[in-house]
Design a protein around this motif. Sequence first.
Motif, mmCIF file in Angstrom:
data_model
loop_
_atom_site.group_PDB
_atom_site.id
_atom_site.type_symbol
_atom_site.label_atom_id
_atom_site.label_comp_id
_atom_site.label_asym_id
_atom_site.label_seq_id
_atom_site.Cartn_x
_atom_site.Cartn_y
_atom_site.Cartn_z
ATOM 1 N N ILE A 179 126.801 22.369 -18.298
ATOM 2 C CA ILE A 179 125.545 22.762 -19.362
ATOM 3 C C ILE A 179 126.288 23.215 -20.753
ATOM 4 C CG2 ILE A 179 123.710 24.057 -19.498
ATOM 5 C CD1 ILE A 179 123.575 24.009 -16.396
ATOM 6 N N SER A 180 125.854 23.023 -21.702
ATOM 7 C CA SER A 180 126.347 23.399 -23.207
ATOM 8 C C SER A 180 125.664 24.739 -23.567
ATOM 9 C CB SER A 180 126.429 22.442 -24.074
ATOM 10 O OG SER A 180 126.694 21.352 -23.656
ATOM 11 N N LEU A 181 124.279 24.808 -23.223
ATOM 12 C CA LEU A 181 123.560 25.896 -23.644
ATOM 13 C C LEU A 181 122.485 26.178 -22.903
ATOM 14 C CD1 LEU A 181 122.930 28.159 -26.054
ATOM 15 C CD2 LEU A 181 121.466 26.190 -26.978
ATOM 16 N N VAL A 182 122.216 27.431 -22.547
ATOM 17 C CA VAL A 182 120.795 27.746 -21.991
ATOM 18 C C VAL A 182 119.914 28.495 -22.939
ATOM 19 C CG1 VAL A 182 119.501 29.143 -20.132
ATOM 20 C CG2 VAL A 182 121.650 27.450 -19.455
ATOM 21 N N MET A 183 118.663 28.188 -23.120
ATOM 22 C CA MET A 183 117.832 28.886 -24.086
ATOM 23 C C MET A 183 116.546 29.303 -23.459
ATOM 24 S SD MET A 183 116.936 29.651 -27.268
ATOM 25 C CE MET A 183 115.868 30.613 -27.643
ATOM 26 N N ALA A 184 116.266 30.767 -23.414
ATOM 27 C CA ALA A 184 115.198 31.162 -22.532
ATOM 28 C C ALA A 184 114.238 32.088 -23.217
ATOM 29 C CB ALA A 184 115.862 31.921 -21.220
ATOM 30 N N VAL A 185 112.924 31.961 -23.058
ATOM 31 C CA VAL A 185 112.163 32.751 -23.611
ATOM 32 C C VAL A 185 110.884 33.096 -22.650
ATOM 33 C CG1 VAL A 185 110.441 33.277 -25.538
ATOM 34 C CG2 VAL A 185 112.302 31.387 -25.880
ATOM 35 N N GLY A 186 110.528 34.333 -22.486
ATOM 36 C CA GLY A 186 109.656 34.729 -21.590
ATOM 37 C C GLY A 186 109.496 36.310 -21.416
ATOM 38 N N PRO A 187 109.070 36.788 -20.527
ATOM 39 C CA PRO A 187 109.020 38.279 -20.178
ATOM 40 C C PRO A 187 110.411 38.913 -20.079
ATOM 41 C CG PRO A 187 107.765 37.023 -18.414
ATOM 42 C CD PRO A 187 108.237 36.271 -19.180
ATOM 43 N N VAL A 188 110.756 39.881 -20.564
ATOM 44 C CA VAL A 188 112.036 40.605 -20.694
ATOM 45 C C VAL A 188 113.016 40.473 -19.391
ATOM 46 C CG1 VAL A 188 113.371 42.451 -21.602
ATOM 47 C CG2 VAL A 188 111.319 42.078 -22.624
ATOM 48 N N VAL A 189 112.270 40.893 -18.213
ATOM 49 C CA VAL A 189 113.001 40.726 -16.995
ATOM 50 C C VAL A 189 113.313 39.348 -16.507
ATOM 51 C CG1 VAL A 189 111.932 43.019 -15.920
ATOM 52 C CG2 VAL A 189 110.665 40.846 -15.731
ATOM 53 N N MET A 190 112.601 38.334 -17.136
ATOM 54 C CA MET A 190 113.139 37.006 -16.783
ATOM 55 C C MET A 190 114.257 36.718 -17.547
ATOM 56 S SD MET A 190 111.360 33.487 -17.943
ATOM 57 C CE MET A 190 112.508 33.113 -19.140
ATOM 58 N N MET A 191 114.254 37.070 -18.965
ATOM 59 C CA MET A 191 115.407 36.752 -19.756
ATOM 60 C C MET A 191 116.654 37.475 -19.297
ATOM 61 S SD MET A 191 113.640 36.322 -23.413
ATOM 62 C CE MET A 191 112.826 37.657 -23.912
#
Length: 277
Positions: A179-191
């Motif tokens: 996996i080259s990159l993970v990009m996450a957006v959501g609640p801060v606890v999730m990130m």
Amino acid sequence: MFEIVEKKDLHETICLIKVTAGLIASKALPGQFVLIRIDEKGERIPLTIVDARDGLLTLIFQKVGKTTVHLGTLSKGDSLADVVGPLGKPSEIKKYGTVVCIGGGIGIAEEYPVARAFKEAGNYCISIIGARTKSLLILEDEMRAASDELLITTDDGSYGVKGLVIDELRKIIDRGKPISLVMAVGPVVMMKAVAEVTRPYGIKTLVSLNSIMVDGTGMCGACRVSVGGKTKFACVDGPDFDAHEVDFDLMIGRLKMYLADEKRSLEEFTKKQAVHS
Ligand SMILES: Cc1cc2nc3c(=O)[nH]c(=O)nc-3n(C[C@H](O)[C@H](O)[C@H](O)COP(=O)(O)OP(=O)(O)OC[C@H]3O[C@@H](n4cnc5c(N)ncnc54)[C@H](O)[C@@H]3O)c2cc1C
Ligand code: FES
């Protein structure tokens, strides 16, 4: 004038609006946002540009406090006093290889333009979207079209796989394909949780930080976050940052700073609305 030309309820607490803003729409890039103000007395709030075409901005918002609840009362034909943008650094879109895009709750709206751009740039895009329950899951069809694979989770198991987005992320990592990159957006606890899953594997991980913002120009300091031990302003240095460098605990504390005022402001607004209706 920034006229609302379309309004759709995606859920009791989530609305989509399309607003006329030709100049901003012509310049907007994935990952950028606008600061909007409903009227002259209103506060400014940041909202991600979900789509920008034909002179229109698509914005999707969750009604969490006074301004977003107020925004939800507006209808087609109403106008916003200000829409400022596009703000923030665009997400770095290029061909990475396999990219995992994670959206949690309203974060799916923020992840969508980036996932779409990653796929258009030739990446193999695996998306994971999650919500507390089925009715809160937004943009499923759009995310499916923007992804080579789409995985869905709900906390209560009412749709997709029962569990959290990080459970699916672990499964993807276990497949062993790089996996080259993970990009996450959501609640801060999730990130924060996503960052902890990818950290031991050294997978480059980005998060879009939804800090409190006021001016959006790097002047007021409201959006400050600590990244790699250095103070950064989410509005001009971000909103995307290296997840392994972000001090999430500090950010969680800062988001809670005005809770009492925010609660009072929403109560006053709700009372006024009740009187006028
Ligand atoms: C760059 C950026 C892009 C954003 N894009 C979107 C978007 O596309 N759609 C969307 O719905 N929201 C988005 N947000 C979050 C949105 O700006 C806040 O939900 C909004 O400012 C809340 O305003 P309010 O007056 O309704 O609520 P407030 O009265 O300010 O807050 C009510 C409750 O929400 C919490 N809260 C406030 N601000 C945030 C925040 N930034 N993140 C998490 N919880 C918060 C408070 O702690 C409180 O519990 C974005 C934020 C940033 C920084
Ligand atoms: S919002 Fe004021 S410095 Fe970022």
